[in-house]
Enzyme design. Structure first.
Site, mmCIF file in Angstrom:
data_model
loop_
_atom_site.group_PDB
_atom_site.id
_atom_site.type_symbol
_atom_site.label_atom_id
_atom_site.label_comp_id
_atom_site.label_asym_id
_atom_site.label_seq_id
_atom_site.Cartn_x
_atom_site.Cartn_y
_atom_site.Cartn_z
ATOM 1 N N HIS A 73 0.843 -1.210 0.000
ATOM 2 C CA HIS A 73 0.000 0.000 0.000
ATOM 3 C C HIS A 73 0.871 1.251 0.000
ATOM 4 C CE1 HIS A 73 -3.973 1.931 1.349
ATOM 5 N NE2 HIS A 73 -3.119 2.938 1.238
ATOM 6 N N HIS A 75 1.151 5.349 -2.124
ATOM 7 C CA HIS A 75 0.540 6.300 -3.073
ATOM 8 C C HIS A 75 1.677 6.957 -3.848
ATOM 9 C CE1 HIS A 75 -3.591 6.465 -1.163
ATOM 10 N NE2 HIS A 75 -2.885 5.908 -0.191
ATOM 11 N N GLN A 168 -10.230 8.966 -4.643
ATOM 12 C CA GLN A 168 -9.923 9.700 -3.409
ATOM 13 C C GLN A 168 -11.091 10.536 -2.887
ATOM 14 O OE1 GLN A 168 -6.637 10.427 -1.205
ATOM 15 N NE2 GLN A 168 -8.648 10.578 -0.255
ATOM 16 N N HIS A 226 -9.821 1.827 0.620
ATOM 17 C CA HIS A 226 -9.551 2.583 1.842
ATOM 18 C C HIS A 226 -10.855 2.478 2.629
ATOM 19 C CE1 HIS A 226 -6.068 4.100 -0.213
ATOM 20 N NE2 HIS A 226 -5.730 4.887 0.795
ATOM 21 N N GLU A 229 -11.276 4.702 7.511
ATOM 22 C CA GLU A 229 -10.090 5.436 7.970
ATOM 23 C C GLU A 229 -10.558 6.694 8.688
ATOM 24 O OE1 GLU A 229 -7.408 6.908 4.973
ATOM 25 O OE2 GLU A 229 -5.734 7.069 6.370
ATOM 26 N N ASP A 325 2.207 3.453 2.918
ATOM 27 C CA ASP A 325 1.224 4.479 2.560
ATOM 28 C C ASP A 325 1.903 5.677 1.891
ATOM 29 O OD1 ASP A 325 -1.418 5.184 2.258
ATOM 30 O OD2 ASP A 325 -1.747 5.824 4.313
HETATM 31 N N1 17E Z 1 -5.711 9.221 0.991
HETATM 32 C C1 17E Z 1 -6.477 8.723 1.971
HETATM 33 O O1 17E Z 1 -7.704 8.745 1.863
HETATM 34 N N2 17E Z 1 -5.913 8.187 3.057
HETATM 35 C C2 17E Z 1 -4.597 8.145 3.180
HETATM 36 N N3 17E Z 1 -4.046 7.616 4.278
HETATM 37 C C3 17E Z 1 -3.779 8.663 2.155
HETATM 38 C C4 17E Z 1 -4.375 9.193 1.069
HETATM 39 C C5 17E Z 1 -2.318 8.611 2.267
HETATM 40 FE FE FE2 Z 2 -3.680 4.967 1.646
#
Ligand code: 17E
Ligand code: FE2
Length: 447
Positions: A73, A75, A168, A226, A229, A325
């Site tokens: 994982h 980006h 995103q 994702h 989070e 990440d």
């Molecule tokens: N975008 C997101 O939604 N969550 C993250 N931890 C990162 C990007 C790095």
């Molecule tokens: Fe991520």
């Protein structure tokens, strides 16, 4: 013979195809690499035997030979943009997304390729040969996606790059979010992403997961969302994702990343979830750098630590891996994409600090991460017939490799040396013998 690695320590069970035990080391072996770049033979080391006269010779002297590191994982599209156009002042996920949204408008193909290439070079140098990168698709131009697809082809002969179409700013809540996700799949993304906790409503979040799973099924792809989070014990999309994975039969082809809300769930719900996740076969990826940084930002004390239930889910039989990440972007200003640093920070954050647990953290950046990517024995592992891709670590055990944060002495990809790091000794003028008695080397190994 193209190459031979002599006298390497292997993880117990490696060299054979079955019976591996995570993290424990077995005897010493010679690993012979054929002209096809695959492992031809693994035989017990015999120090009386002369090394072959042809091919590359690597004397391991009992160092640990491991399958390469796997980054489950990262980006790469956002990497190396920290502070552009301005820093993430609050340190939250939400402001990170807003800052990235501003930076995203200025992306060009060259910009993405330059930054992503640099981080891939850092990864190759540190023995990471398989990488799953997320790539933001909530950009009408899909500039980053096209750039990463191009890069995937450029590195194909020595690294595997899996690209997740990652919406995103949402599938349902972002204008044309679903159409952009579909277009990303049409252009060649390997994995379908989602972000249900960011969608405007709970119902949108559930709908977004349905769309992602259906799209993956339609195209025979994997899923990596994702998921949850957020420090909100009401964010419960992972149960939806696991149920869809189970009922669709996609099972271990599905991964839930982050799942930090699990750090806020109570005992009764956690028990239910452990059982469901184990039955569903899905993988979890915990990203300790990002989430130790981003979570708990709205808490006074007591302040949550921001990780998923790593130890508990492993105990329940769920496959859990550690990811890096971000590397120097709006969500993490630091990072070198070093998997042993991820393992070290992850094992402390998750309290995997028992003698048997530390090697588990090593497997979370190797085997367990390989399982997330769906790499099988024809692509990953030290066994006859597998690609000759491995790292020779200047340590005898995974625990020592993590403790001393070593860099691989050699990184070999498909039978060719991709990176070399010669030892860099530190000399100490140690007073008890008296100044002037000459320096001694300090290497941090136990006597
Ligand atoms: N975008 C997101 O939604 N969550 C993250 N931890 C990162 C990007 C790095
Ligand atoms: Fe991520």
């Amino acid at each position: 013979m193209r190459m031979i690695v002599r006298g390497a320590r292997l993880l117990r069970g490696e060299g054979r195809t079955e019976g591996r035990t995570a993290g424990r080391t077995g005897g010493r072996f010679d690993v012979e690499v054929g002209e096809d770049g695959r492992i031809a033979r693994v035989v017990p080391f015999d120090d009386q035997k002369e090394p072959p006269a042809t091919g590359t010779l690597i004397e391991a002297h009992g160092a640990l030979l491991s399958a390469p590191f796997v980054e489950p994982h990262i980006h790469l599209d956002t990497a190396l943009t920290a502070g552009e156009p301005r820093p993430n002042a609050s340190g939250t996920l939400w402001e990170g997304i807003a800052r990235w949204s501003e930076r995203k408008r200025t992306l060009t193909r060259e910009d993405v390729i330059a930054r992503a290439t640099e981080v891939l070079r850092w990864q190759a140098a540190q023995g990471v040969l398989h990488v799953r990168t997320h790539c933001d698709t909530t950009d009408p131009s899909l500039t980053a996606l096209d750039a990463l697809l191009e890069l995937r082809d450029r590195v194909r002969d020595f690294m595997t790059l899996q690209i997740v179409a990652f919406p995103q700013e949402g599938i349902v809540s972002f204008p044309d979010g679903e159409a952009l996700l579909r277009e990303a799949v049409r252009r060649g993304a390997d994995v379908v992403g989602a972000i249900p906790h960011f969608e405007d409503t709970r119902e949108d979040g559930v709908a977004s997961l349905g769309i992602a799973l259906a799209l993956a099924e339609e195209h025979g792809l994997r899923v990596d969302a994702h998921c949850d989070e957020i420090d909100d014990d009401q964010s419960r999309f992972v149960e939806v994702l696991a149920t869809l994975a189970l009922r669709s039969g996609l099972r271990e082809r599905v991964t839930a990343s982050h799942t930090t809300a699990m750090g806020s769930y109570g005992g009764a719900y956690s028990f239910k979830l452990q059982r469901l996740l184990a039955r569903s076969g899905i993988n979890l990826v915990s990203n300790p750098f990002a989430n130790l940084n981003l979570q708990g930002r709205f808490d006074a004390y007591p302040k949550r630590r921001g990780l998923t239930q790593v130890k508990e889910m492993l105990a329940a039989g769920v496959n859990v891996a550690f990811g890096h990440d971000d590397v120097m972007d709006p969500w993490n200003a630091l990072g070198t994409a070093n998997p042993l640093q991820t393992a070290l920070v992850g094992l402390y954050a998750a309290q995997l600090t028992g003698a048997d647990e530390i090697p588990e953290a090593f497997s979370m950046v190797t085997d367990r991460a390989a399982h997330v990517l769906g790499l099988d024995a024809s692509e990953y592992g030290i066994a006859e017939g597998s690609p000759a891709s491995f790292v020779l670590l200047p340590a005898e055990t995974p625990t020592e490799a993590i403790r001393r944060q070593v860099r691989p002495r050699y990184v070999v990809s498909r039978g060719s040396v991709l990176a070399e790091t010669p030892p860099a000794p530190t000399w100490l003028n140690w007073p008890p013998e008296g100044w002037g008695s000459g320096p001694t080397e300090v290497d941090f190994s136990r006597p």
